[in-house]
Structures are given as structure tokens and as C-alpha cells.
Design a protein around this motif. Structure first.
Motif, PDB file in Angstrom:
ATOM      1  N   UNK A  94       0.926  -0.852   0.013  1.00 57.48           N
ATOM      2  CA  UNK A  94       0.288  -0.226  -0.311  1.00 57.48           C
ATOM      3  C   UNK A  94       0.655   1.591  -0.025  1.00 57.48           C
ATOM      4  N   UNK A  95       1.976   1.354   0.414  1.00 55.79           N
ATOM      5  CA  UNK A  95       2.744   2.160   0.762  1.00 55.79           C
ATOM      6  C   UNK A  95       4.224   1.923  -0.522  1.00 55.79           C
ATOM      7  N   UNK A  96       3.850   2.906  -1.493  1.00 58.77           N
ATOM      8  CA  UNK A  96       5.560   2.424  -2.450  1.00 58.77           C
ATOM      9  C   UNK A  96       7.107   2.779  -1.416  1.00 58.77           C
ATOM     10  N   UNK A  97       7.330   3.294  -0.605  1.00 62.02           N
ATOM     11  CA  UNK A  97       8.760   2.597  -0.693  1.00 62.02           C
ATOM     12  C   UNK A  97       8.627   1.391   0.321  1.00 62.02           C
ATOM     13  N   UNK A  98       7.842   0.371   0.485  1.00 67.39           N
ATOM     14  CA  UNK A  98       7.462  -1.651   0.804  1.00 67.39           C
ATOM     15  C   UNK A  98       8.496  -1.651   0.078  1.00 67.39           C
ATOM     16  N   UNK A  99       7.390  -1.166  -1.259  1.00 69.98           N
ATOM     17  CA  UNK A  99       7.409  -1.574  -2.864  1.00 69.98           C
ATOM     18  C   UNK A  99       8.911  -1.587  -3.266  1.00 69.98           C
ATOM     19  N   UNK A 100       9.943  -0.398  -2.491  1.00 72.00           N
ATOM     20  CA  UNK A 100      11.298   0.444  -3.342  1.00 72.00           C
ATOM     21  C   UNK A 100      12.360  -0.923  -2.813  1.00 72.00           C
ATOM     22  N   UNK A 101      11.737  -1.323  -1.766  1.00 69.43           N
ATOM     23  CA  UNK A 101      12.964  -2.704  -1.144  1.00 69.43           C
ATOM     24  C   UNK A 101      12.321  -4.002  -1.493  1.00 69.43           C
ATOM     25  N   UNK A 102      11.919  -4.407  -2.458  1.00 75.03           N
ATOM     26  CA  UNK A 102      11.555  -5.518  -3.231  1.00 75.03           C
ATOM     27  C   UNK A 102      12.808  -6.405  -4.328  1.00 75.03           C
ATOM     28  N   UNK A 103      12.681  -6.837  -4.399  1.00 76.53           N
ATOM     29  CA  UNK A 103      13.645  -7.783  -5.489  1.00 76.53           C
ATOM     30  C   UNK A 103      12.650  -6.875  -7.072  1.00 76.53           C
ATOM     31  N   UNK A 104      11.464  -7.660  -6.845  1.00 78.42           N
ATOM     32  CA  UNK A 104      10.971  -6.088  -8.542  1.00 78.42           C
ATOM     33  C   UNK A 104       9.296  -6.595  -7.793  1.00 78.42           C
ATOM     34  N   UNK A 105       9.238  -5.737  -8.804  1.00 82.72           N
ATOM     35  CA  UNK A 105       7.625  -4.902  -8.230  1.00 82.72           C
ATOM     36  C   UNK A 105       6.436  -5.168  -9.870  1.00 82.72           C
ATOM     37  N   UNK A 106       5.777  -5.992  -9.745  1.00 76.95           N
ATOM     38  CA  UNK A 106       4.259  -5.959 -10.855  1.00 76.95           C
ATOM     39  C   UNK A 106       3.469  -4.468 -10.043  1.00 76.95           C
ATOM     40  N   UNK A 107       2.657  -4.132 -11.432  1.00 75.79           N
ATOM     41  CA  UNK A 107       2.267  -2.820 -11.454  1.00 75.79           C
ATOM     42  C   UNK A 107       0.656  -3.506 -12.551  1.00 75.79           C
ATOM     43  N   UNK A 108      -0.090  -3.926 -11.063  1.00 72.98           N
ATOM     44  CA  UNK A 108      -1.214  -4.116 -11.771  1.00 72.98           C
ATOM     45  C   UNK A 108      -2.532  -3.284 -11.849  1.00 72.98           C
ATOM     46  N   UNK A 109      -3.023  -3.033 -12.891  1.00 72.74           N
ATOM     47  CA  UNK A 109      -3.493  -1.817 -12.976  1.00 72.74           C
ATOM     48  C   UNK A 109      -5.214  -2.041 -14.114  1.00 72.74           C
ATOM     49  N   UNK A 110      -6.684  -2.327 -13.764  1.00 75.45           N
ATOM     50  CA  UNK A 110      -7.598  -2.392 -14.472  1.00 75.45           C
ATOM     51  C   UNK A 110      -7.859  -3.852 -15.010  1.00 75.45           C
ATOM     52  N   UNK A 111      -7.355  -4.846 -13.770  1.00 79.85           N
ATOM     53  CA  UNK A 111      -6.793  -6.115 -14.359  1.00 79.85           C
ATOM     54  C   UNK A 111      -6.099  -6.880 -14.887  1.00 79.85           C
ATOM     55  N   UNK A 112      -5.218  -5.501 -15.427  1.00 77.41           N
ATOM     56  CA  UNK A 112      -4.368  -6.822 -16.139  1.00 77.41           C
ATOM     57  C   UNK A 112      -3.115  -5.112 -15.142  1.00 77.41           C
ATOM     58  N   UNK A 113      -1.928  -7.136 -15.680  1.00 80.57           N
ATOM     59  CA  UNK A 113      -0.187  -6.764 -15.073  1.00 80.57           C
ATOM     60  C   UNK A 113       0.192  -5.841 -16.239  1.00 80.57           C
ATOM     61  N   UNK A 114       0.290  -4.132 -15.751  1.00 81.26           N
ATOM     62  CA  UNK A 114       1.099  -3.054 -16.250  1.00 81.26           C
ATOM     63  C   UNK A 114       2.339  -3.175 -16.919  1.00 81.26           C
ATOM     64  N   UNK A 115       2.988  -3.436 -15.627  1.00 86.37           N
ATOM     65  CA  UNK A 115       4.580  -3.337 -15.398  1.00 86.37           C
ATOM     66  C   UNK A 115       5.207  -4.459 -14.121  1.00 86.37           C
ATOM     67  N   UNK A 116       6.213  -5.442 -14.571  1.00 86.39           N
ATOM     68  CA  UNK A 116       7.377  -5.735 -14.130  1.00 86.39           C
ATOM     69  C   UNK A 116       8.425  -5.488 -14.407  1.00 86.39           C
ATOM     70  N   UNK A 117       8.882  -5.581 -12.655  1.00 90.09           N
ATOM     71  CA  UNK A 117      10.349  -4.913 -13.035  1.00 90.09           C
ATOM     72  C   UNK A 117      10.999  -4.342 -11.653  1.00 90.09           C
ATOM     73  N   UNK A 118      12.400  -3.754 -11.534  1.00 84.95           N
ATOM     74  CA  UNK A 118      12.373  -3.793 -10.590  1.00 84.95           C
ATOM     75  C   UNK A 118      12.331  -2.290 -10.376  1.00 84.95           C
ATOM     76  N   UNK A 119      12.279  -1.595  -9.140  1.00 85.24           N
ATOM     77  CA  UNK A 119      12.410   0.129  -9.212  1.00 85.24           C
ATOM     78  C   UNK A 119      12.982   1.054 -10.138  1.00 85.24           C
ATOM     79  N   UNK A 120      13.933   1.066  -9.889  1.00 77.54           N
ATOM     80  CA  UNK A 120      15.163   1.241 -11.071  1.00 77.54           C
ATOM     81  C   UNK A 120      14.818   2.108 -12.331  1.00 77.54           C
ATOM     82  N   UNK A 121      14.845   0.490 -12.473  1.00 78.26           N
ATOM     83  CA  UNK A 121      14.494  -0.519 -13.853  1.00 78.26           C
ATOM     84  C   UNK A 121      13.097   0.678 -14.158  1.00 78.26           C
ATOM     85  N   UNK A 122      11.472   0.547 -13.290  1.00 78.25           N
ATOM     86  CA  UNK A 122      10.538   1.238 -13.698  1.00 78.25           C
ATOM     87  C   UNK A 122      10.470   2.620 -13.540  1.00 78.25           C
ATOM     88  N   UNK A 123      11.057   3.568 -12.766  1.00 74.11           N
ATOM     89  CA  UNK A 123      11.023   4.361 -12.256  1.00 74.11           C
ATOM     90  C   UNK A 123      11.567   4.721 -14.046  1.00 74.11           C
TER      91      UNK A 123
END
Length: 599
Positions: A549-578
Motif C-alpha cells: 500500500x506504500x511504495x517505500x515498501x515496494x521499492x525494497x522488493x526484488x521486483x515490482x508488479x504493477x496491476x491496473x484495471x485487472x491487468x499486469x501493466x509493468x514488471x521489473x525492479x524499482x530503478x528500472x520501472x522509474x
């Protein structure tokens, strides 16, 4: 589809107890009583002997009048009196034995039924509890089972005895005098018509009563569960008004059953009195014409009481039967509700560790629109994956599919190469553990609540799990240490302490994969540090999926999956997605700006 139909029957407020329903309930009840069939046979025999004693009385009166009084045979009169006393005592003994025998069937049956319903509830899928009101479920195990209490305590014995008494009286009066028996047919048609009307109307009325009780309990439960919110917003009067409305509806439903009874019972009693008066008049004329004896007329009148009294008692028992039938129908419909998430025959244990694969998964709630479409993602062994996205995007639903709280409509979720729907539920819950955002505690001690993670764990093992997270000392500071009673829902502990107990529970279970609904999002900063430290210890060396729920937690993860409108929109590391400057970068910019304003 069959399960959905049973669920509709369980929840329906309009469905009547039809003849087909009654037949189905009798068959189901017989199966539920499978272990009591021998006892039922014994109870039936005792009831038949009880009835035989009651039916013997008028025949002995006939013999006493015709042979003793009219025939002036003192021996016959004494014999009739002695036998009458003997059958009366026999009837008393058989009645007591029959009622006790029926109670020894009914009470254990209700005990077993409560256990069966509760165990079935615990096996149902999460979606069922999201659809159903808690108050209605509570009503199944309270008011519905209680509605059957009167029936099993004495109602069943009386019902069977009155049926046998009615049938026996019909046979005997036909044998005594078929001519007098034909005279009673005058009152049969109105009795049959009234009984059919009563069956139909009372069936509707008592089902309505059961539903209104469930609605009233649901309102009560909701008000008690949300009492803090009610008082915080000064909504006491509004909720009191809601309860008055459901309580008034229950009152009206009960009053309708009384109205139906006041129309039916006096009419049946009138028919019985009219039939007796008719037999007295015609029987007297028959006796004067020597068509029948005086003793036969006297016995016939007594048998008429045995004929119409069972009708009256069966009518009164019909109320109990209808209440019990309506309650049993709800309970059977609940028992027939099949869990959407069930263990397949031949299910296999999941491997001790492995990757979690979500393969082209789509999902909808019930018959609604798809809330997830064609989602594929893999969580490698030891990897930490964060699920992020706006509210309602589908990230929590995806997490629930990962632990098989639901089964996907399309696609598969696998752990270690084994599809979750092919796995045993025991191994699934051992390998994959969910830690919710708010730790739910049960009444009992802290140690008892930690042991929920592994019920057979020793005290030393519980202590070791707490030590592994570095939190045992915090609880030992309490007056009673780990034996401190947490009270209902853990009200004696703070939110942070409840979450620490929840984390210790997960540590004791020692899963291969943890699914976290961010456990620090609603805590004060001081407690948050303790929970975060415990989380770091808990997640070390494990695969982790966190709904962030807080993106500071997501930033510490190995990878981040961005879910929006029921679909996987993006997948990658924090720096890569930025660097991509896509959906995640937009969310990150909005979140950091909000944090800057808050500080």
C-alpha cells in the motif's frame, strides 16, 4: 449449477416448504440419522406398544358393559377392570420408555448436527463468507437448531404415537361397526380441506419466521460488530431504528402464524365435537334397534376421541414440524453448499520449496465481469515480489489466487511445478501462509494465538518462534507474560502487538512462501519499527509476495508488479520501472509528492 441452486435455497426469503421439499428433507434426515437406525427401530416398537395399550382401553370398556353390566357377569366386569388397570400401567411405562428412547436419539443428533454444520462452514471457500451475512450464518447454528429442539425432545414421540393411534382407531371402529364408522365420514371432507389449507399457509408463515429471525440476528450482529463506528458518528438512533424495523418484521411474521392457528384449531375441535354428537344420536338409535350393543356405542365414542384427539394434537404438532422443517431446510441447503475451493480426489502434496507461477490467469467473482485478465508472473524461490496499483486494480485478488483462496476462471497457479488445485489443502496451507493487514486474534492467551500457526507445537517451539523474530521479550513484560488473555478479537493488546502475534503465528508455521497484505500500513511509528524488524526476520530466506500500500515498501522488493484495471501493466525492479517513466513512475511521483506535503 446444482451448488448454486442449493445456495439460493439457503439464502432465499421467499421459498416455500413444498411437498417435494418435504420428501427431500425426509430422505436427507434419514441419511443424517444413519448411525441411529437401530435406536429408531427400538423407539418405534415402544411407541407401537404404547399405542396398543391406549387402543385396548375402549375394547375392555365394551366388554365390561356388554358382558359385565348388561350380562350381569361380575367376573367379566372384574376382569375388564383389572385388565384396564394393567394396560393403563403398561401404557405409562411404555410411554416413558418411548419418550426417553426418542430423546436419546434426538439430543445426540442435534449435537452431531451442530458439529457437522460448523465443520462444513469452516471448509467453505472465502467467497461464500464474502457473500453471506454473518448474522444469517449464526442463525443457522442457533435459532434453526433450537427450532428443532422441541421436536426431538418430545415432539417426535408424540407425532409417531398420534399417527399410530389415529390409524389404529380407524381400523378398530371399522371392525366394531362399519355402519357407525360410515357416519363419521360426514366430517372428513371439511377436516381434509382445512388441513390442506393449514399445511400450505403455515409452511409459508414459518419459513417467513425463520428468515425474519436471520435478518434480525444479522442486524444485531452488524450493530455489535460496528458499535465503535456507530457511537463515533452518533448513529445510535439510526441503528436502533434499523433494529426496530427488523424486530417488527419478526413480530409480524410470528403474529401471522398465530392468526393461521386461531382459524384452524377451533375448526378441527368443532368437527370432533360434531362427529361425537352425531355418533351419540345415531348410535343410540342403533342400540335401540339392536343393530349394535350399548357397549359398542360407548367404545365407539371413546375411539372417536382417539380419532379426533390425534388430529388436534397432530395439528398442534404441525407448528413444531413446520418450524423444524423450515429450519432443517436451511441447514440442509447449507450442508449441500459445495465449497468452490475443494481438494480433488488423488491430490498430491506440494514440494517443500519452489517457484510460484501465475500462468495466464483470468478471474471473476461469481458471474460478474473479469477483474483479472491474462496475468502471468513468476516468483522465484527466495524472491520478494511487491504488488502495487490503485485501489480496486486487482492486486489483492491476485494475491488471493496465489494462495488459492479462489480458483482462477482461466489459467493456472503452480508452486514447484504443481498446480494449486491439484494439491492437498493441508500441504498448501503449510507451504503458503497469508499474513493479513490486521492480525485477528481469538479469545485465549498470547501463546494460544501463536500456536494457531501449528497446533501441535510445544511451548518451547512457540518461544523459539517468538525469539526468532526478537519479540518474546516484549510480551514477557506483560503481567502474565505469554499466558496473558487477549480477550475477544485481541482487544487487550494494541494493534501493533496483535500484528506481532500474527507474524509469530506465521513464523511458527514456517512456510516456503509468505503473502503479506502490508502489515505496517496502519501502525504508529514506534510500533511500526518493531513490526518491520520482525518482518525482516520472518521473510529472510523465504519467497515473499507483498501487497504494497506504500511504495517505500515496494521499492525494497526484488521486483515490482504493477496491476491496473485487472491487468499486469509493468514488471521489473524499482530503478528500472522509474527509468521507463510508465505507470509505476507516475504512481511513485504521486506518492513521493504526497509524503513531502505530509511532512
Amino acid at each position: 449449477m446444482a451448488s448454486d441452486a442449493r445456495l439460493e435455497a439457503f439464502a432465499s426469503d421467499e421459498e416455500l416448504l413444498t411437498r417435494d421439499d418435504a420428501k427431500h428433507l425426509v430422505r436427507r434426515l434419514w441419511r443424517l440419522l444413519d448411525r441411529y437406525h437401530r435406536r429408531i427401530a427400538i423407539a418405534t416398537l415402544l411407541i407401537m406398544l404404547w399405542t396398543a395399550c391406549l387402543l385396548a382401553g375402549p375394547t375392555l370398556v365394551k366388554h365390561g358393559i356388554d358382558a359385565g353390566l348388561r350380562g350381569k357377569d361380575e367376573g367379566a366386569l372384574d376382569l375388564a377392570a383389572g385388565l384396564y388397570l394393567a394396560v393403563a400401567i403398561g401404557g405409562l411405562l411404555f410411554a416413558r420408555a418411548a419418550i426417553w428412547s426418542v430423546s436419546k436419539i434426538g439430543e445426540p443428533f442435534l449435537r452431531d448436527l451442530r458439529n457437522k454444520v460448523f465443520n462444513h462452514l469452516m471448509a467453505l471457500d472465502l467467497g461464500f463468507f464474502e457473500r453471506e451475512q454473518t448474522g444469517r450464518l449464526v442463525a443457522r447454528l442457533t435459532s434453526d437448531v433450537d427450532a428443532m429442539q422441541d421436536l426431538v425432545q418430545i415432539g417426535l414421540a408424540q407425532f409417531a404415537q398420534n399417527v399410530f393411534l389415529f390409524l389404529g382407531a380407524v381400523v378398530v371402529i371399522l371392525v366394531l361397526s362399519w355402519k357407525l364408522a360410515l357416519c363419521t365420514l360426514v366430517v372428513v371432507p371439511p377436516v381434509v380441506w382445512a388441513s390442506r389449507w393449514f399445511r400450505r399457509e403455515s409452511s409459508r408463515a414459518f419459513l417467513e419466521v425463520r428468515d425474519r429471525i436471520g435478518a434480525n440476528l444479522a442486524t444485531l450482529q452488524e450493530g455489535l460488530a460496528g458499535v465503535r463506528v456507530v457511537q463515533a458518528f452518533g448513529r445510535e438512533r439510526a441503528f436502533a431504528r434499523r433494529f426496530r424495523e427488523t424486530n417488527e418484521a419478526q413480530y409480524d411474521a410470528n403474529l401471522e402464524t398465530v392468526r393461521i392457528s386461531t382459524r384452524y384449531f377451533p375448526f378441527i375441535e368443532f368437527c370432533g365435537v360434531a362427529g361425537t354428537a352425531l355418533i351419540i344420536g345415531i348410535g343410540g338409535w342403533f342400540a335401540d334397534q339392536r343393530i349394535v350393543t350399548v357397549g359398542t356405542v360407548a367404545a365407539f365414542i371413546l375411539y372417536l376421541n382417539n380419532l379426533f384427539e390425534p388430529v388436534q394434537q397432530l395439528s398442534q404438532l404441525y407448528n413444531t414440524l413446520q418450524q423444524s422443517g423450515a429450519a432443517l431446510k436451511k441447514l440442509v441447503a447449507l450442508l449441500d453448499t459445495e465449497p468452490k475451493v475443494a481438494e480433488k480426489p488423488g491430490a498430491v502434496d506440494l514440494p517443500l520449496e519452489g517457484a510460484l507461477e501465475v500462468d495466464d490467469v483470468s478471474f471473476r467473482y461469481g458471474t460478474g465481469p473479469l477483474v483479472l485478465e491474462e496475468v502471468s508472473v513468476t516468483v522465484a524461490h527466495g524472491e520478494r515480489l511487491a504488488l502495487v496499483g490503485p485501489t480496486g486494480a486487482g492486486k489483492s485478488t491476485l494475491a488471493k489466487l496465489m494462495c488459492r483462496f479462489y480458483d482462477p476462471a482461466v489459467g493456472a497457479v503452480r508452486f514447484g511445478g504443481v498446480s494449486l488445485d491439484d494439491a492437498t489443502l493441508a500441504s498448501l496451507r503449510e507451504r503458503i501462509v497469508v499474513v493479513p493487514q490486521e492480525g485477528f486474534l481469538f479469545a485465549g492467551s498470547i501463546r494460544d494465538n501463536v500456536r494457531v500457526g501449528r497446533p501441535d507445537a510445544s511451548d518451547a517451539t512457540v518461544d523459539a518462534a517468538l525469539d526468532a523474530l526478537g519479540i518474546r521479550g516484549r510480551f514477557l513484560e506483560l503481567p502474565e507474560g505469554l499466558d496473558t488473555e487477549v480477550r475477544e478479537r485481541g482487544s487487550r493488546l494494541s494493534a501493533g502487538e496483535r500484528q506481532l502475534v500474527s507474524l509469530a503465528r506465521a513464523a511458527l508455521a514456517d512456510p516456503a512462501l509468505l503473502i503479506l497484505d502490508e502489515a505496517t500500513s496502519n501502525l504508529d511509528p514506534g510500533t511500526e519499527r518493531d513490526v518491520e524488524a520482525a518482518l525482516e526476520a520472518l521473510t529472510a530466506g523465504r519467497s515473499v509476495v507483498v501487497v504494497a500500500h506504500r511504495l517505500s515498501t515496494a521499492a525494497r522488493a526484488d521486483r515490482i508488479a504493477v496491476v491496473d484495471h485487472g491487468r499486469l501493466q509493468e514488471l521489473g525492479r524499482h530503478e528500472e520501472l522509474i527509468r521507463r517513466e510508465g505507470r509505476y513512475a507516475s504512481l511513485w511521483a504521486s506518492w513521493t509528492a504526497a509524503q513531502a506535503r505530509a511532512s
